[in-house]
Design an enzyme around this catalytic site. Structure first.
Site, PDB file in Angstrom:
ATOM      1  N   ASN A 173      14.054  44.014   5.935  1.00 31.33           N
ATOM      2  CA  ASN A 173      13.713  42.846   5.020  1.00 31.33           C
ATOM      3  C   ASN A 173      15.080  42.410   4.322  1.00 31.33           C
ATOM      4  O   ASN A 173      15.755  43.296   4.403  1.00 31.33           O
ATOM      5  CB  ASN A 173      12.947  43.873   3.062  1.00 31.33           C
ATOM      6  CG  ASN A 173      12.015  44.483   4.104  1.00 31.33           C
ATOM      7  OD1 ASN A 173      11.157  43.729   4.639  1.00 31.33           O
ATOM      8  ND2 ASN A 173      11.262  46.062   3.247  1.00 31.33           N
ATOM      9  N   GLN A 223      12.540  42.686  -0.229  1.00 29.78           N
ATOM     10  CA  GLN A 223      13.847  44.139  -0.149  1.00 29.78           C
ATOM     11  C   GLN A 223      13.683  44.577  -1.827  1.00 29.78           C
ATOM     12  O   GLN A 223      13.365  44.414  -2.679  1.00 29.78           O
ATOM     13  CB  GLN A 223      15.243  43.502  -0.017  1.00 29.78           C
ATOM     14  CG  GLN A 223      16.534  44.655  -0.216  1.00 29.78           C
ATOM     15  CD  GLN A 223      17.655  43.812   0.827  1.00 29.78           C
ATOM     16  OE1 GLN A 223      17.607  42.573   1.129  1.00 29.78           O
ATOM     17  NE2 GLN A 223      18.785  44.384   0.901  1.00 29.78           N
ATOM     18  N   HIS A 247      19.335  48.177   5.589  1.00 28.33           N
ATOM     19  CA  HIS A 247      19.208  48.746   6.165  1.00 28.33           C
ATOM     20  C   HIS A 247      17.719  48.719   7.063  1.00 28.33           C
ATOM     21  O   HIS A 247      17.440  47.636   6.972  1.00 28.33           O
ATOM     22  CB  HIS A 247      18.360  50.110   4.873  1.00 28.33           C
ATOM     23  CG  HIS A 247      17.136  49.775   4.237  1.00 28.33           C
ATOM     24  ND1 HIS A 247      17.745  48.812   2.814  1.00 28.33           N
ATOM     25  CD2 HIS A 247      16.273  49.524   4.576  1.00 28.33           C
ATOM     26  CE1 HIS A 247      16.797  48.670   2.162  1.00 28.33           C
ATOM     27  NE2 HIS A 247      15.675  48.342   3.343  1.00 28.33           N
ATOM     28  N   HIS A 264      14.379  49.821   9.267  1.00 30.54           N
ATOM     29  CA  HIS A 264      13.214  50.066   8.716  1.00 30.54           C
ATOM     30  C   HIS A 264      12.782  50.405  10.255  1.00 30.54           C
ATOM     31  O   HIS A 264      12.148  49.851  11.182  1.00 30.54           O
ATOM     32  CB  HIS A 264      11.874  49.918   8.032  1.00 30.54           C
ATOM     33  CG  HIS A 264      12.220  49.721   7.037  1.00 30.54           C
ATOM     34  ND1 HIS A 264      11.908  50.320   6.024  1.00 30.54           N
ATOM     35  CD2 HIS A 264      12.855  48.878   6.090  1.00 30.54           C
ATOM     36  CE1 HIS A 264      11.880  49.846   4.764  1.00 30.54           C
ATOM     37  NE2 HIS A 264      12.182  48.805   4.692  1.00 30.54           N
TER      38      HIS A 264
HETATM   39  P1  5GP Z   1      12.807  47.838   1.422  1.00 33.77           P
HETATM   40  O1  5GP Z   1      11.646  47.351   0.631  1.00 33.77           O
HETATM   41  O2  5GP Z   1      14.296  47.765   0.487  1.00 33.77           O
HETATM   42  O3  5GP Z   1      13.140  47.539   2.544  1.00 33.77           O
HETATM   43  O4  5GP Z   1      13.127  49.112   1.404  1.00 33.77           O
HETATM   44  C1  5GP Z   1      13.799  50.442   1.100  1.00 33.77           C
HETATM   45  C2  5GP Z   1      13.140  51.819   1.322  1.00 33.77           C
HETATM   46  O5  5GP Z   1      13.971  52.823   0.836  1.00 33.77           O
HETATM   47  C3  5GP Z   1      11.988  51.817   1.301  1.00 33.77           C
HETATM   48  O6  5GP Z   1      10.132  51.769   2.585  1.00 33.77           O
HETATM   49  C4  5GP Z   1      11.390  53.515   0.009  1.00 33.77           C
HETATM   50  O7  5GP Z   1      10.023  54.114   0.369  1.00 33.77           O
HETATM   51  C5  5GP Z   1      12.875  53.740   0.323  1.00 33.77           C
HETATM   52  N1  5GP Z   1      13.482  54.742  -0.421  1.00 33.77           N
HETATM   53  C6  5GP Z   1      13.416  54.291  -1.695  1.00 33.77           C
HETATM   54  N2  5GP Z   1      13.968  55.037  -2.313  1.00 33.77           N
HETATM   55  C7  5GP Z   1      14.646  56.139  -1.397  1.00 33.77           C
HETATM   56  C8  5GP Z   1      15.006  57.440  -1.220  1.00 33.77           C
HETATM   57  O8  5GP Z   1      15.731  57.776  -2.403  1.00 33.77           O
HETATM   58  N3  5GP Z   1      15.111  58.544  -0.781  1.00 33.77           N
HETATM   59  C9  5GP Z   1      14.411  58.002   0.485  1.00 33.77           C
HETATM   60  N4  5GP Z   1      14.709  59.116   1.829  1.00 33.77           N
HETATM   61  N5  5GP Z   1      13.555  57.068   0.887  1.00 33.77           N
HETATM   62  C10 5GP Z   1      13.734  55.259   0.258  1.00 33.77           C
END
Ligand code: 5GP
Ligand code: ZN
Length: 114
Positions: free
Chosen positions: A87, A94, A100, A102
């Site tokens: 994302n 994001q 990162h 997924h």
């Molecule tokens: P994004 O929307 O930025 O692509 O995804 C961020 C991801 O990080 C989300 O799926 C969320 O659940 C995960 N995430 C956010 N904070 C933490 C955390 O403190 N620990 C872990 N293991 N995952 C996290």
């Protein structure tokens, strides 16, 4: 101390269920999984978004693909398959501004994604 949540996991300042680590990447189970397997793969370098990748990251980006494959093997989702998502910025959904990937699997994915 960095205020970035993923930098804190990399530095082991906050816990993460780490499933893989090498000199360049760390991978841990997502805290809010969207599939039976949902791993977050993070470069140790703090790169905010996909837009911030530079020529100097070429080797790291190549290595990333092999780390994804290794994790798919570790999580036993190579067959029947999996989904890889990045994302970027608000319209991409994001939430954490540390680049990162997924890796999701263990269920049938739908298309188009939401
Ligand atoms: P994004 O929307 O930025 O692509 O995804 C961020 C991801 O990080 C989300 O799926 C969320 O659940 C995960 N995430 C956010 N904070 C933490 C955390 O403190 N620990 C872990 N293991 N995952 C996290
Ligand atoms: Zn960071």
């Amino acid at each position: 101390m960095s205020s970035c949540i993923f930098c804190k996991i990399i530095a082991k300042e906050i816990p993460g269920k780490i499933v893989y680590e090498d000199d360049t990447f760390i991978a841990f189970d997502d805290i809010n999984p969207q599939a039976p397997v949902h791993v977050i793969i993070v470069p140790k370098e703090h790169i905010p978004t996909f837009n911030d990748l530079k020529e100097s990251h070429k080797e790291m980006v190549g290595h990333l693909s092999l780390v994804v494959n290794k994790l798919a093997e570790i999580k036993k989702i190579q067959d029947p398959g999996f989904r890889v998502v990045i994302n970027c910025n608000p319209a991409g959904g994001q939430m954490v501004y540390h680049l990162h990937v997924h890796l999701m699997g263990g269920r049938q994915m739908a298309w188009p994604p939401g």
